[in-house]
Scaffold this active site. Structure first.
Site, PDB file in Angstrom:
ATOM      1  N   LYS A  54      44.061 128.157   4.267  1.00  0.00           N
ATOM      2  CA  LYS A  54      43.893 127.322   5.472  1.00  0.00           C
ATOM      3  C   LYS A  54      44.154 128.143   6.716  1.00  0.00           C
ATOM      4  O   LYS A  54      43.398 128.094   7.668  1.00  0.00           O
ATOM      5  CB  LYS A  54      44.853 126.122   5.483  1.00  0.00           C
ATOM      6  CG  LYS A  54      44.571 124.967   4.572  1.00  0.00           C
ATOM      7  CD  LYS A  54      43.322 124.180   4.861  1.00  0.00           C
ATOM      8  CE  LYS A  54      42.121 124.806   4.209  1.00  0.00           C
ATOM      9  NZ  LYS A  54      41.657 124.267   2.966  1.00  0.00           N
ATOM     10  N   ASN A  99      16.807 125.197   4.043  1.00  0.00           N
ATOM     11  CA  ASN A  99      18.204 125.419   3.670  1.00  0.00           C
ATOM     12  C   ASN A  99      18.192 126.038   2.282  1.00  0.00           C
ATOM     13  O   ASN A  99      17.702 125.421   1.339  1.00  0.00           O
ATOM     14  CB  ASN A  99      18.950 124.070   3.662  1.00  0.00           C
ATOM     15  CG  ASN A  99      20.312 124.157   3.007  1.00  0.00           C
ATOM     16  OD1 ASN A  99      20.919 125.231   2.986  1.00  0.00           O
ATOM     17  ND2 ASN A  99      20.784 123.056   2.465  1.00  0.00           N
ATOM     18  N   GLY A 100      18.699 127.269   2.161  1.00  0.00           N
ATOM     19  CA  GLY A 100      18.712 127.922   0.842  1.00  0.00           C
ATOM     20  C   GLY A 100      18.298 129.377   0.972  1.00  0.00           C
ATOM     21  O   GLY A 100      18.307 129.940   2.069  1.00  0.00           O
ATOM     22  N   LYS A 132      30.462 124.357   5.557  1.00  0.00           N
ATOM     23  CA  LYS A 132      31.174 123.398   4.717  1.00  0.00           C
ATOM     24  C   LYS A 132      30.663 123.400   3.288  1.00  0.00           C
ATOM     25  O   LYS A 132      31.407 123.278   2.342  1.00  0.00           O
ATOM     26  CB  LYS A 132      30.990 122.015   5.339  1.00  0.00           C
ATOM     27  CG  LYS A 132      31.703 120.904   4.614  1.00  0.00           C
ATOM     28  CD  LYS A 132      33.124 120.805   5.067  1.00  0.00           C
ATOM     29  CE  LYS A 132      33.925 119.836   4.263  1.00  0.00           C
ATOM     30  NZ  LYS A 132      35.297 120.336   4.084  1.00  0.00           N
ATOM     31  N   TRP A 152      23.134 128.439   9.033  1.00  0.00           N
ATOM     32  CA  TRP A 152      24.168 129.377   8.576  1.00  0.00           C
ATOM     33  C   TRP A 152      23.390 130.554   8.011  1.00  0.00           C
ATOM     34  O   TRP A 152      22.738 130.445   6.969  1.00  0.00           O
ATOM     35  CB  TRP A 152      25.028 128.707   7.504  1.00  0.00           C
ATOM     36  CG  TRP A 152      26.194 129.527   7.064  1.00  0.00           C
ATOM     37  CD1 TRP A 152      27.432 129.530   7.625  1.00  0.00           C
ATOM     38  CD2 TRP A 152      26.249 130.453   5.974  1.00  0.00           C
ATOM     39  NE1 TRP A 152      28.254 130.411   6.960  1.00  0.00           N
ATOM     40  CE2 TRP A 152      27.555 130.993   5.940  1.00  0.00           C
ATOM     41  CE3 TRP A 152      25.324 130.897   5.033  1.00  0.00           C
ATOM     42  CZ2 TRP A 152      27.954 131.931   5.003  1.00  0.00           C
ATOM     43  CZ3 TRP A 152      25.717 131.841   4.088  1.00  0.00           C
ATOM     44  CH2 TRP A 152      27.026 132.341   4.085  1.00  0.00           C
ATOM     45  N   HIS A 205      56.332 142.894  -6.815  1.00  0.00           N
ATOM     46  CA  HIS A 205      55.465 143.904  -7.427  1.00  0.00           C
ATOM     47  C   HIS A 205      54.469 144.493  -6.432  1.00  0.00           C
ATOM     48  O   HIS A 205      53.435 145.018  -6.831  1.00  0.00           O
ATOM     49  CB  HIS A 205      54.735 143.295  -8.628  1.00  0.00           C
ATOM     50  CG  HIS A 205      55.696 142.798  -9.668  1.00  0.00           C
ATOM     51  ND1 HIS A 205      56.300 143.624 -10.579  1.00  0.00           N
ATOM     52  CD2 HIS A 205      56.198 141.563  -9.878  1.00  0.00           C
ATOM     53  CE1 HIS A 205      57.118 142.915 -11.340  1.00  0.00           C
ATOM     54  NE2 HIS A 205      57.070 141.660 -10.930  1.00  0.00           N
ATOM     55  N   GLU A 220      41.321 130.812   7.443  1.00  0.00           N
ATOM     56  CA  GLU A 220      40.006 130.331   7.863  1.00  0.00           C
ATOM     57  C   GLU A 220      40.039 129.650   9.226  1.00  0.00           C
ATOM     58  O   GLU A 220      39.059 129.682   9.962  1.00  0.00           O
ATOM     59  CB  GLU A 220      39.349 129.439   6.805  1.00  0.00           C
ATOM     60  CG  GLU A 220      40.075 128.183   6.440  1.00  0.00           C
ATOM     61  CD  GLU A 220      39.414 127.424   5.293  1.00  0.00           C
ATOM     62  OE1 GLU A 220      38.218 127.574   5.063  1.00  0.00           O
ATOM     63  OE2 GLU A 220      40.129 126.661   4.634  1.00  0.00           O
ATOM     64  N   CYS A 266      23.456 125.365   6.270  1.00  0.00           N
ATOM     65  CA  CYS A 266      22.291 124.866   6.996  1.00  0.00           C
ATOM     66  C   CYS A 266      22.180 123.351   6.851  1.00  0.00           C
ATOM     67  O   CYS A 266      22.307 122.814   5.757  1.00  0.00           O
ATOM     68  CB  CYS A 266      20.966 125.478   6.545  1.00  0.00           C
ATOM     69  SG  CYS A 266      20.900 127.246   6.750  1.00  0.00           S
ATOM     70  N   GLU A 278      46.709 127.866  -1.160  1.00  0.00           N
ATOM     71  CA  GLU A 278      45.946 126.965  -0.290  1.00  0.00           C
ATOM     72  C   GLU A 278      46.437 127.073   1.160  1.00  0.00           C
ATOM     73  O   GLU A 278      45.632 127.076   2.098  1.00  0.00           O
ATOM     74  CB  GLU A 278      46.059 125.524  -0.825  1.00  0.00           C
ATOM     75  CG  GLU A 278      45.396 124.444   0.000  1.00  0.00           C
ATOM     76  CD  GLU A 278      43.889 124.622   0.196  1.00  0.00           C
ATOM     77  OE1 GLU A 278      43.277 125.499  -0.431  1.00  0.00           O
ATOM     78  OE2 GLU A 278      43.343 123.875   1.035  1.00  0.00           O
ATOM     79  N   ARG A 298      27.744 122.112   8.417  1.00  0.00           N
ATOM     80  CA  ARG A 298      27.074 122.900   7.375  1.00  0.00           C
ATOM     81  C   ARG A 298      26.679 124.292   7.853  1.00  0.00           C
ATOM     82  O   ARG A 298      26.280 125.138   7.050  1.00  0.00           O
ATOM     83  CB  ARG A 298      25.812 122.168   6.914  1.00  0.00           C
ATOM     84  CG  ARG A 298      26.083 120.786   6.378  1.00  0.00           C
ATOM     85  CD  ARG A 298      24.786 120.126   5.970  1.00  0.00           C
ATOM     86  NE  ARG A 298      24.168 120.862   4.884  1.00  0.00           N
ATOM     87  CZ  ARG A 298      24.434 120.687   3.614  1.00  0.00           C
ATOM     88  NH1 ARG A 298      25.313 119.784   3.248  1.00  0.00           N
ATOM     89  NH2 ARG A 298      23.834 121.401   2.693  1.00  0.00           N
TER      90      ARG A 298
HETATM   91  C1  F6R Z   1      38.231 125.838   2.246  1.00  0.00           C
HETATM   92  C2  F6R Z   1      36.956 125.291   1.871  1.00  0.00           C
HETATM   93  C3  F6R Z   1      36.158 125.999   0.847  1.00  0.00           C
HETATM   94  C4  F6R Z   1      35.645 124.988  -0.196  1.00  0.00           C
HETATM   95  C5  F6R Z   1      34.711 125.680  -1.193  1.00  0.00           C
HETATM   96  C6  F6R Z   1      34.273 124.731  -2.291  1.00  0.00           C
HETATM   97  O1  F6R Z   1      38.855 125.060   3.224  1.00  0.00           O
HETATM   98  O2  F6R Z   1      36.539 124.280   2.382  1.00  0.00           O
HETATM   99  O3  F6R Z   1      36.890 127.010   0.240  1.00  0.00           O
HETATM  100  O4  F6R Z   1      36.749 124.439  -0.841  1.00  0.00           O
HETATM  101  O5  F6R Z   1      33.592 126.158  -0.510  1.00  0.00           O
HETATM  102  O6  F6R Z   1      33.567 123.661  -1.774  1.00  0.00           O
HETATM  103  P1  F6R Z   1      33.335 122.349  -2.625  1.00  0.00           P
HETATM  104  O7  F6R Z   1      34.656 121.742  -2.889  1.00  0.00           O
HETATM  105  O8  F6R Z   1      32.476 121.494  -1.747  1.00  0.00           O
HETATM  106  O9  F6R Z   1      32.650 122.757  -3.892  1.00  0.00           O
END
Ligand code: F6R
Length: 611
Positions: free
Chosen positions: A488, A99-100, A606, A73, A507, A491, A2, A484, A27
């Site tokens: 990527k 937000n929350g 985000k 969100w 395994h 998502e 949010c 990672e 966000r």
């Molecule tokens: C993946 C991504 C999320 C963040 C996670 C932690 O691309 O963006 O997995 O890495 O939500 O966020 P931060 O680093 O802001 O604590």
């Protein structure tokens, strides 16, 4: 999780709010709304992105000098017009954005229902607003007082902005656990989840702390605690430029941020690493260097991509410092009642600095006497402020929802810390230390080299974009890179992808391998290279399609794989900062080829400020 915006002052509020919401869409973006003080409260809200709301309110009277806006969100209640914020109170005289999560909302809702209240939406936010209105009515007090009383009963996390029809130029704001920045202009104030909505208007901001309440008028900002005592706002100067939050000619923020990496890694090293003098200067680490050197263990807490950076750092710290490292998902760590001793060193890694689980995890550890070091990107964020020391990653604003440049910057910072401590401890002799310093110094240039493969990677994306699943494999330093890469891809493109240690594949996951399964190997030249080659053979023997990230000049791997992406030679400790880049590009181009909104993937946000 949010985005919230507010404005009060002499300008037209609506354009400022809408522009701010577009910047905060990273966000959350499942619904949007604004409330304006326009001879009474006018609320416009709609399911969908900000642009959708704009289209539906063309031609409406949007004139106002005070207003609030929200991009959502969803937590409580599905994305819908009704559940979109702002919400209005039963009397229609108050409006709120939030937000929350209000954790005890069902209890509050029951109390209100018993008093005859009914609710239009399924949200916890509408409950909170009516709870505030009920207090205001009962206590015959003003909104500020009612908010203060209400928040003492509320559990959970929030930033709230409220408007009262009877006080048309005032915004009441409060925070606990979610971020709130107030920008100070001349006779005007701006409010935001971060500073991006206010960048062109002011560089002076106040970061509101937990349990603080702000009464914001055009020419007055009053900050109080929940006990009604006045606080002096601590005004800080922003050092972000507007260009940093714009696309700068790229199709997407994600692509821009991938391409920024040579610069962002350089910015992270700049002023800290001196490869000629052989020094690493990091004041936020130096203060605690002795404790780190003597630590029996270091615990790294993080989520998502930042957790992958932590996992890579585990390999690096154990090798260079010979200190035991434990890597923890913040969400598990905070609830597990972990054993923490006074003086334990906890490193919290976070791009946003606002991730709720990471924040609470370090607060719990701090209460038990641990030393908290933050490796954080957003300056002034909650995790940065809750840490005793640490280092910023200086990657600049990361707006694409999928984290890219933050990851490589986190690795650069963590590698510097490990080099510094390892050398001071005497684990690293001068020769190896100087060699690694030079290797680190060369990473930005080598990263630029990797980016030259973009057209080749785009062609690979076309070739593999219709696959249903992907497997990502790597060993040692490249194992977290495989994780990672898989994260990527899933998502951004919604293709199912799994990351595994290459040897672990035997395994279980090997059962998935057939001619339809692309397997991405992170197979740069390192200690384990021969073993990885054997793993590639095992996949080939089962007709899997192998795409490998390999080191320049590695003809053996090249001959073995269906497709390769070449990265320059580098010490294995630095390799993840290079080998992850093609995987970011592969995910990006596959996402684009499948028509996905790569900057705003479905269901994601985000900054995860709820647990
Ligand atoms: C993946 C991504 C999320 C963040 C996670 C932690 O691309 O963006 O997995 O890495 O939500 O966020 P931060 O680093 O802001 O604590």
């Amino acid at each position: 999780m949010c985005g919230i915006v507010g404005y009060t002052g002499p300008r037209e509020a609506y354009p400022i709010i809408i522009k701010g919401l577009k910047r905060l869409e990273y966000r959350g973006y499942d619904s949007t709304g604004v409330a304006l003080q326009n001879g009474g409260l006018k609320v416009f809200k709609k399911k969908g992105k900000v642009a959708g709301l704009e289209d539906t309110i063309v031609g409406k009277d949007l004139h106002a000098h005070t207003g609030i806006g929200h991009t959502r969100w969803a937590t409580h209640g599905e994305p819908s017009d009704i559940n979109a914020h702002p919400h209005t109170s039963a009397s229609g005289k108050l409006a709120i954005i939030h937000n929350g999560i209000i954790e005890n909302y069902s209890q509050l809702k029951q109390e209100l229902t018993n008093k005859g209240y009914s609710f239009k939406s399924d949200t916890d936010t509408e409950v909170l607003l009516n709870f505030i209105e009920e207090i205001k009515k009962n206590n015959k007090c003003d909104l500020e007082e009612a908010v203060r009383i209400a928040l003492k009963r509320v559990t959970g996390a929030y930033v709230i902005l409220l408007l009262d029809e009877d006080k048309p130029d005032t915004i009441i704001a409060a925070r606990k656990g979610s971020p709130l920045v107030i920008g100070i202009g001349k006779g005007e104030h701006f409010l935001g989840s971060d500073a991006s909505p206010m960048l062109e208007y002011t560089k002076e901001v106040v970061y509101v702390n937990d349990y603080e309440l702000a009464i914001v008028k055009p020419d007055e900002l009053i900050l109080k605690n929940l006990g009604n005592a006045k606080l002096t706002p601590y005004i800080q100067k922003l050092d972000i430029e507007l260009a940093a939050i714009e696309k700068g000619g790229y199709d997407h923020f994600m692509l821009k941020e991938i391409f920024e990496q040579p610069q962002t890694i350089y910015d992270c090293l700049r002023g800290r690493l001196d490869a000629v003098a052989g020094t690493i200067t990091m004041s936020g680490i130096e203060q605690y260097a002795e404790q780190i050197r003597h630590a029996k263990r270091i615990v790294m807490v993080a989520c998502g991509t930042s957790w992958h950076a932590a996992l890579t750092a585990e390999y690096i710290f154990e090798e260079l410092c010979r200190i035991n490292v434990e890597v923890e998902y913040a969400s598990e760590f905070r609830y597990r009642n972990p054993v923490i001793h006074r003086g334990d060193v906890i490193i919290a890694i976070s791009q946003s600095g606002e991730t709720a689980d990471t924040l609470v995890a370090i607060e719990n550890a701090k209460a038990k006497g641990a030393i908290i070091l933050g490796v954080v990107n957003v300056v002034g964020s909650s995790i940065a402020r809750a840490s005793h020391g640490g280092a910023y990653t200086h990657a600049g604003p990361e707006i694409g929802v999928a984290s890219t440049k933050a990851f490589t910057a986190q690795l650069a910072v963590l590698t510097m810390i490990a080099l510094k401590i390892g050398h001071e401890k005497g684990v690293l002799d001068d020769d190896r230390y100087m060699h690694l310093l030079n290797e680190l110094y060369e990473v930005p240039e080598k990263c630029a080299w990797v980016l030259k493969s973009k057209d080749h990677i785009k062609a690979l994306a076309e070739k593999y974009k219709d696959a249903r699943d992907f497997l990502y494999l790597g060993r040692g330093y490249n194992f977290p890179v495989a994780l990672e890469g898989a994260l990527k891809l899933k998502e951004i493109s919604y293709i199912h992808a799994e990351g595994y240690p290459a040897a672990e594949m035997k395994h279980g996951p090997i059962a998935l391998v057939d001619e339809n399964l692309p397997v991405v190997f992170v197979a740069t030249k390192d200690t384990y290279h021969d073993k990885v080659i054997s793993n590639i053979q095992e996949i080939k023997a089962r007709k899997g399609k192998v795409i490998a990230v390999i080191t320049d000049g590695d003809e053996i791997s090249k001959a073995l794989c269906d497709d390769v992406i070449i990265v320059p030679e580098a010490d294995e400790i630095m390799a993840p900062m290079l080998s992850v880049v093609p995987l970011q590009l592969l995910a990006y181009y596959i996402g684009v080829a499948r028509g996905c909104d790569v900057d705003k993937p479905r269901n994601l946000a985000k900054s995860v400020t709820v647990e």
